[in-house]
Structure formats: C-alpha cells, structure tokens
Design a protein around this motif. Sequence first.
Motif, PDB file in Angstrom:
ATOM      1  N   PRO A   2       0.690  -1.272   0.009  1.00  0.00           N
ATOM      2  CA  PRO A   2      -0.079  -0.091   0.077  1.00  0.00           C
ATOM      3  C   PRO A   2       0.919   1.505   0.041  1.00  0.00           C
ATOM      4  O   PRO A   2       1.848   1.416   0.521  1.00  0.00           O
ATOM      5  N   CYS A  21      -3.319   7.548  -8.169  1.00  0.00           N
ATOM      6  CA  CYS A  21      -4.630   7.012  -8.011  1.00  0.00           C
ATOM      7  C   CYS A  21      -5.344   6.526  -9.630  1.00  0.00           C
ATOM      8  O   CYS A  21      -5.710   5.637  -9.724  1.00  0.00           O
ATOM      9  N   TYR A  24      -2.371   3.842 -11.531  1.00  0.00           N
ATOM     10  CA  TYR A  24      -2.269   2.759 -11.187  1.00  0.00           C
ATOM     11  C   TYR A  24      -3.589   1.962 -10.643  1.00  0.00           C
ATOM     12  O   TYR A  24      -3.561   0.927 -10.298  1.00  0.00           O
ATOM     13  N   LYS A  25      -4.614   2.990 -10.534  1.00  0.00           N
ATOM     14  CA  LYS A  25      -5.806   2.407 -10.113  1.00  0.00           C
ATOM     15  C   LYS A  25      -5.831   1.729  -8.734  1.00  0.00           C
ATOM     16  O   LYS A  25      -6.340   0.889  -8.414  1.00  0.00           O
ATOM     17  N   GLU A  26      -4.980   2.469  -7.765  1.00  0.00           N
ATOM     18  CA  GLU A  26      -4.793   1.722  -6.522  1.00  0.00           C
ATOM     19  C   GLU A  26      -5.227   3.076  -5.519  1.00  0.00           C
ATOM     20  O   GLU A  26      -5.091   4.207  -5.815  1.00  0.00           O
ATOM     21  N   PRO A  27      -5.673   2.612  -4.282  1.00  0.00           N
ATOM     22  CA  PRO A  27      -6.059   3.524  -3.343  1.00  0.00           C
ATOM     23  C   PRO A  27      -4.622   4.069  -2.887  1.00  0.00           C
ATOM     24  O   PRO A  27      -3.542   3.465  -2.747  1.00  0.00           O
ATOM     25  N   VAL A  28      -4.754   5.289  -2.021  1.00  0.00           N
ATOM     26  CA  VAL A  28      -3.575   5.962  -1.157  1.00  0.00           C
ATOM     27  C   VAL A  28      -4.176   6.094   0.104  1.00  0.00           C
ATOM     28  O   VAL A  28      -5.056   6.541   0.301  1.00  0.00           O
ATOM     29  N   TYR A  29      -3.501   5.542   0.983  1.00  0.00           N
ATOM     30  CA  TYR A  29      -3.853   5.725   2.585  1.00  0.00           C
ATOM     31  C   TYR A  29      -3.248   6.877   2.999  1.00  0.00           C
ATOM     32  O   TYR A  29      -2.037   7.094   2.898  1.00  0.00           O
ATOM     33  N   MET A  41      -9.101   7.410  -3.468  1.00  0.00           N
ATOM     34  CA  MET A  41      -8.886   6.713  -4.714  1.00  0.00           C
ATOM     35  C   MET A  41      -9.612   7.497  -5.795  1.00  0.00           C
ATOM     36  O   MET A  41     -10.363   8.354  -5.625  1.00  0.00           O
ATOM     37  N   THR A  45     -12.133   3.650  -9.870  1.00  0.00           N
ATOM     38  CA  THR A  45     -11.619   2.543  -8.715  1.00  0.00           C
ATOM     39  C   THR A  45     -12.788   2.195  -7.723  1.00  0.00           C
ATOM     40  O   THR A  45     -13.093   1.386  -7.486  1.00  0.00           O
TER      41      THR A  45
END
Length: 85
Positions: A2, A21, A24-29, A41, A45
């Motif tokens: 993550p 976001c 990479y189509k990923e969330p950021v915490y 996100m 996504t």
Amino acid sequence: MPVIRPSSDLRNNYSEISEFCHKYKEPVYITKNGQGDLVVMSIETYEKLVGKFELHKLIDEGIDAMQKKKVRAFKEALADIEKGL
C-alpha cells in the motif's frame, strides 16, 4: 504494497496523489498524526469497488433464497412471463 502518505500531502501534493490513483488504479492511504485516517482513490476505482460489493450482495441474497427454498425453476418463471402473469 500500500501507498501511505501523510495528510499534509493532500494539501501540498494533491496532483501527484490524484495522478497516482488514476494511473495505477490503487488507493492511497492517508495518515493523520501517524495513524490511519482516510483512503483516497479515483472515482473509477471506487465505482468498480462498489459494483463488486453490490454484485456480491445480490449473489448472497440469491444463495439465501435458494437455501430457504424461495426460488423456482427458470422455465417456470419464463412461462409465467410469456403468459403475462
């Protein structure tokens, strides 16, 4: 792995987080005072995640209906539709 960023990065590096976001189509915490606080996100996504959740919910409802014998054969239902019931 993550991606974790401090809350100050939302203010100071918003464009960078947004680009990550979307790319990479990923969330950021996001952390606040060293503790997990938010997840950021892209809308794309998020909508995909919500869609999967809704699909799983419908599947669970279908399984529950089968276990409770609250379903009938597709051919029966189709015949009723064709009759106009």
